[in-house]
Design a protein around this motif. Structure first.
Motif, PDB file in Angstrom:
ATOM      1  N   ALA A  46       0.822  -1.202   0.000  1.00 50.61           N
ATOM      2  CA  ALA A  46       0.000   0.000   0.000  1.00 50.61           C
ATOM      3  C   ALA A  46       0.860   1.258   0.000  1.00 50.61           C
ATOM      4  O   ALA A  46       0.558   2.245  -0.681  1.00 50.61           O
ATOM      5  N   GLY A  47       1.950   1.230   0.764  1.00 49.02           N
ATOM      6  CA  GLY A  47       2.845   2.379   0.794  1.00 49.02           C
ATOM      7  C   GLY A  47       3.448   2.651  -0.571  1.00 49.02           C
ATOM      8  O   GLY A  47       3.528   3.810  -1.012  1.00 49.02           O
ATOM      9  N   LEU A  48       3.859   1.577  -1.275  1.00 47.35           N
ATOM     10  CA  LEU A  48       4.411   1.753  -2.612  1.00 47.35           C
ATOM     11  C   LEU A  48       3.345   2.236  -3.584  1.00 47.35           C
ATOM     12  O   LEU A  48       3.607   3.087  -4.449  1.00 47.35           O
ATOM     13  N   ALA A  49       2.137   1.710  -3.447  1.00 48.50           N
ATOM     14  CA  ALA A  49       1.054   2.106  -4.344  1.00 48.50           C
ATOM     15  C   ALA A  49       0.672   3.567  -4.177  1.00 48.50           C
ATOM     16  O   ALA A  49       0.204   4.215  -5.122  1.00 48.50           O
ATOM     17  N   LEU A  50       0.860   4.098  -2.987  1.00 50.46           N
ATOM     18  CA  LEU A  50       0.508   5.487  -2.714  1.00 50.46           C
ATOM     19  C   LEU A  50       1.614   6.463  -3.127  1.00 50.46           C
ATOM     20  O   LEU A  50       1.501   7.666  -2.883  1.00 50.46           O
ATOM     21  N   GLY A  51       2.681   5.954  -3.721  1.00 52.01           N
ATOM     22  CA  GLY A  51       3.714   6.837  -4.238  1.00 52.01           C
ATOM     23  C   GLY A  51       4.886   7.061  -3.306  1.00 52.01           C
ATOM     24  O   GLY A  51       5.749   7.894  -3.603  1.00 52.01           O
ATOM     25  N   MET A  52       4.943   6.357  -2.187  1.00 51.35           N
ATOM     26  CA  MET A  52       6.086   6.491  -1.286  1.00 51.35           C
ATOM     27  C   MET A  52       7.313   5.827  -1.901  1.00 51.35           C
ATOM     28  O   MET A  52       7.192   4.814  -2.590  1.00 51.35           O
ATOM     29  N   SER A  53       8.470   6.404  -1.667  1.00 57.06           N
ATOM     30  CA  SER A  53       9.707   5.777  -2.129  1.00 57.06           C
ATOM     31  C   SER A  53       9.993   4.549  -1.270  1.00 57.06           C
ATOM     32  O   SER A  53       9.440   4.390  -0.174  1.00 57.06           O
ATOM     33  N   ARG A  54      10.875   3.695  -1.769  1.00 56.08           N
ATOM     34  CA  ARG A  54      11.225   2.500  -0.995  1.00 56.08           C
ATOM     35  C   ARG A  54      11.880   2.876   0.327  1.00 56.08           C
ATOM     36  O   ARG A  54      11.669   2.200   1.335  1.00 56.08           O
ATOM     37  N   LEU A  55      12.666   3.937   0.312  1.00 59.23           N
ATOM     38  CA  LEU A  55      13.301   4.388   1.542  1.00 59.23           C
ATOM     39  C   LEU A  55      12.261   4.825   2.564  1.00 59.23           C
ATOM     40  O   LEU A  55      12.370   4.521   3.757  1.00 59.23           O
ATOM     41  N   GLN A  56      11.230   5.549   2.098  1.00 60.83           N
ATOM     42  CA  GLN A  56      10.162   5.968   3.006  1.00 60.83           C
ATOM     43  C   GLN A  56       9.380   4.774   3.519  1.00 60.83           C
ATOM     44  O   GLN A  56       8.987   4.735   4.690  1.00 60.83           O
TER      45      GLN A  56
END
Length: 239
Positions: free
Chosen positions: A123-133
């Motif tokens: 979900a974090g990746l789908a929402l546009g967060m970077s992998r680091l975030q």
């Protein structure tokens, strides 16, 4: 005739106790750093690595969690010379304690990593967060929050367990106390002083861990607070 307590002979050798306490902190600190590094590698290898690596880490964990630390210490200190590897008492103690802590911290860290749902990461990746975030805000901080009490408790046990290094004459607090006891013949007074020093060190480190926890888990806004807030909702919807 009642036993007469006399701390004067022990206090006369207080510098030796202070030196022993300092050596204990140094020895324990080195073992803790190495043990945590082993734990991180082991936890990641067991959760994200190939099957063979996970099995190898599992064997290591079971071996070191199901044998006494004293036996591990003796095997390293007395066993390695048979294959041509000679270590000082302090080096052998650091390696044994680090490997022991690494086995326990592997399982503690693995539990934290596995407590984070995959859907929450996706979900974090789908929402546009970077992998680091994602690693920082979705994996590391929540996982560390879950395991922090168990991890710090294990670190405290490691500090106290370093006293077993006196069995191979490593330079630490308990060994210093044994030398003082053999000089003064005041066994009770010597080990009462040692107990007080260990208690002081333990409570000091527990306070430091508490301060670190406040700093790590204090509420602060991440760079994209709206995304962080949405991760849980999206992951729940996909679960």
């Amino acid at each position: 005739m009642a036993y007469q307590m006399n701390f004067a002979p022990v206090m006369a050798l207080a510098p030796q106790l202070a030196e022993g306490a300092l050596n204990t902190l140094i020895l324990s600190g080195q073992a803790i750093v190495a043990g945590l590094a082993i734990g991180v590698v082991g936890a990641v290898g067991r959760t994200e690595g190939p099957r063979w690596l996970g099995r190898a880490v599992g064997v290591y964990v079971e071996l070191f969690r199901n044998t006494p630390l004293l036996v591990q210490l003796f095997l390293i200190f007395f066993g390695l010379p048979y294959i041509g590897v000679r270590l000082s008492a302090n080096a052998a103690a650091i390696i044994a304690i680090a490997l022991n802590l690494g086995a326990y911290s592997t399982e503690i860290l693995r539990a934290g990593l596995q407590a984070i749902p995959r859907t929450q990461i996706e979900a974090g990746l789908a929402l546009g967060m970077s992998r680091l975030q994602v690693v920082r805000y979705v994996v590391i901080v929540p996982a560390l929050r879950i395991i922090y009490p168990a991890l710090t408790g294990q670190l405290t046990l490691t500090l106290l367990g370093s006293s077993i290094a006196s069995a191979i004459s490593a330079t630490e607090l308990t060994a210093a106390g044994a030398r003082i006891e053999s000089t003064t013949f005041r066994s009770l007074e010597t080990f009462l002083c040692i107990a007080v020093i260990y208690i002081a060190m333990t409570f000091t480190f527990r306070f430091i861990y508490w301060l670190i926890g406040l700093w790590l888990f204090r509420r602060k806004a991440p760079p994209k607070p709206s995304l962080i807030a949405d991760v849980t909702e999206v992951s729940r919807a996909g679960a």
